[in-house]
Design a protein around this motif. Structure first.
Motif, PDB file in Angstrom:
ATOM      1  N   CYS A   1     -32.509  11.235  13.525  1.00  0.00           N
ATOM      2  CA  CYS A   1     -32.821  10.795  14.894  1.00  0.00           C
ATOM      3  C   CYS A   1     -33.033   9.283  14.935  1.00  0.00           C
TER       4      CYS A   1
ATOM      5  N   THR B   1     -34.743   7.597  28.098  1.00  0.00           N
ATOM      6  CA  THR B   1     -33.819   8.677  27.738  1.00  0.00           C
ATOM      7  C   THR B   1     -33.795   8.904  26.235  1.00  0.00           C
ATOM      8  N   LEU B   2     -33.764   7.812  25.460  1.00  0.00           N
ATOM      9  CA  LEU B   2     -33.798   7.939  24.003  1.00  0.00           C
ATOM     10  C   LEU B   2     -35.099   8.566  23.532  1.00  0.00           C
TER      11      LEU B   2
ATOM     12  N   GLN C   1     -37.225  10.566  25.240  1.00  0.00           N
ATOM     13  CA  GLN C   1     -37.308  11.981  25.600  1.00  0.00           C
ATOM     14  C   GLN C   1     -36.354  12.813  24.753  1.00  0.00           C
ATOM     15  N   GLY C   2     -35.192  12.257  24.437  1.00  0.00           N
ATOM     16  CA  GLY C   2     -34.257  12.960  23.570  1.00  0.00           C
ATOM     17  C   GLY C   2     -34.840  13.215  22.191  1.00  0.00           C
TER      18      GLY C   2
ATOM     19  N   ASP D   1     -37.701  15.975  22.542  1.00  0.00           N
ATOM     20  CA  ASP D   1     -37.138  17.324  22.734  1.00  0.00           C
ATOM     21  C   ASP D   1     -36.463  17.832  21.471  1.00  0.00           C
ATOM     22  N   SER D   2     -35.718  16.961  20.795  1.00  0.00           N
ATOM     23  CA  SER D   2     -35.010  17.369  19.586  1.00  0.00           C
ATOM     24  C   SER D   2     -35.979  17.763  18.478  1.00  0.00           C
TER      25      SER D   2
END
Length: 426
Positions: free
Chosen positions: A80, A103-104, A106-107, A110-111
């Motif tokens: 990541c 966005t990065l 939250q990604g 979540d991941s």
């Protein structure tokens, strides 16, 4: 007994070969059959300890599966970070492709949460009701509490903290780490501290029916505080890195100029415009991840402030005329002023807000400019150029800090030092 020892040794070695298997179902079924047969054998030979030895082998196999899952989580986090780093570098090279930091972030969150839940779901195979050893208290205590909660979930969060801390202990100093990555990691650790750690520990305890507290357990509050401390380290380091980047421009602009023989100033120097542009870009960057924060209300009479600074430049003795003899020199007046002025902490810890972060960067930058001016000697036009530059910075930098008084004090000090270092009368 020697024959059974050889048998157990063979089983241990065979089970060890399965520790890198992705699916636990086949392994658990094999261990369950092995455990059932040992129980039957133990009932025929009551004085033997075969069942306990078999449970130890099963527990060791389950622990190795947890270690495998932890290594997989750690590797996923590293992947990541690599993806985020590449996205940031691509965004920096291509102005048409702006990367959204929220966005990065939250990604990543979540991941990572999804990977943790997948790992826990995979390990649930050891706790199925039809598995004989899953009901054993000896196995459950070791597997659920020590291996799953502490050895997997808590250990993973601490791995994230340790890896993030490395960026503050030299990794970022090599210049290979984009400053936005430090900002992202600080936000990640802050989100972990505020919600994710408590959420995942509660999820784990519910799924594996863990009763709290147990001996040697890590509380959610302590683990959350560890993550918050790491977030603080990262945001402090971000401020230092960005402050030093701006300071480098200011330092070169002062050291490479002949201030004794410069021409009469016509406008502000380009480097000052660049400083304001860079601070504005940092302001936009930080604003994507952190809230505005609180700032002191600006003085309603901004013209009064500008006029007072202008008067002070023309007549530095005016404020002291009724208190001190006219024979006092500028350096003595400056030293007396320092005794009664509020001390400004340049490298103090910052809060998790945009204005606090920008205040730290501005303080480091202006302190660098101050020290560079202190080491130079100025002619008449050189001092006038410093006056023009500081006025420009004053007009723009106040909007980025928690209190405009900080900018005023540091810029006034720069002007006082410049006047004291001037060889010509202005």
């Amino acid at each position: 007994m020697t024959l059974m020892d050889s048998y157990f040794d063979l089983v241990r070695r065979r089970v060890t070969l399965e520790k890198y298997t992705g699916d636990n179902t086949v392994l658990v079924r094999a261990l369950d059959r092995f455990h059932r047969r040992l129980q039957s054998l133990n009932s025929l030979l009551p004085d033997s300890n075969f069942a306990r030895i078999g449970t130890d082998i099963v527990s060791k196999a389950a622990s190795e599966r947890c270690i495998y899952c932890l290594n997989a989580l750690n590797q996923h986090f590293n992947d990541c970070l690599t993806d985020v780093r590449q996205a940031l570098v691509s965004s920096r090279k291509s102005s048409s492709h702006e990367t959204s930091l929220p966005t990065l972030l939250q990604g990543m969150i979540d991941s990572l949460k999804n990977e943790m839940k997948c790992a826990l779901d995979n390990l649930q195979a050891f706790m199925q009701v039809d598995i004989t050893f899953s009901s054993k208290v000896y196995f459950r205590q070791q597997f659920c509490c020590s291996d799953i909660r502490e050895g997997l979930i808590v250990a993973f969060f601490r791995h994230v903290n340790e890896l993030a801390t490395e960026f503050c202990n030299g990794a970022a100093e090599k210049g290979n780490t984009p400053p936005p990555l430090l900002l992202l990691l600080s936000s990640l650790c802050l989100v972990f501290s505020s919600s994710t750690i408590t959420e995942m520990l509660s999820f784990t305890e519910a799924e594996f029916r863990i009763e709290r507290p147990f001996k040697g357990s890590t509380t959610a509050s302590n683990l959350s505080q560890e993550a918050k401390d790491v977030a603080q380290m990262l945001v402090n380091h971000y401020v230092h890195i960005q402050g030093l980047a701006v300071s480098q421009m200011l330092r070169k602009s002062v050291e490479t100029r002949d201030w004794m023989n410069t021409i009469e100033p016509r406008t502000v120097r380009a480097v000052m415009k660049r400083v304001v542009e860079d601070v504005t870009a940092i302001d936009v960057q930080v604003g994507q991840l952190y809230e505005e924060g609180t700032r002191k209300e600006r003085s309603s009479d901004s013209s009064k402030r500008a006029i007072s600074h202008s008067t002070a430049r023309q007549n530095p003795r005016s404020n002291w005329s009724s208190y001190a003899p006219s024979t006092l020199d500028d350096s003595l007046l400056s030293n007396i002023h320092k005794l009664f002025s509020e001390r400004i902490e340049i490298f103090s810890s910052v809060e998790f807000s945009k204005v606090s972060i920008l205040t730290g960067i501005v303080k480091i930058s202006l302190k660098t400019l101050l020290e560079c001016v202190r080491l130079r000697t100025f002619g008449r036009y050189g001092l006038q150029q410093i006056q023009v530059d500081t006025y420009y910075l004053q007009e723009y930098l106040w909007r980025f800090v928690t209190d405009e008084h900080l900018v005023d004090v540091l810029l006034d000090e720069i002007l006082k030092i410049g006047r004291a270092s001037c060889r010509e009368r202005v």
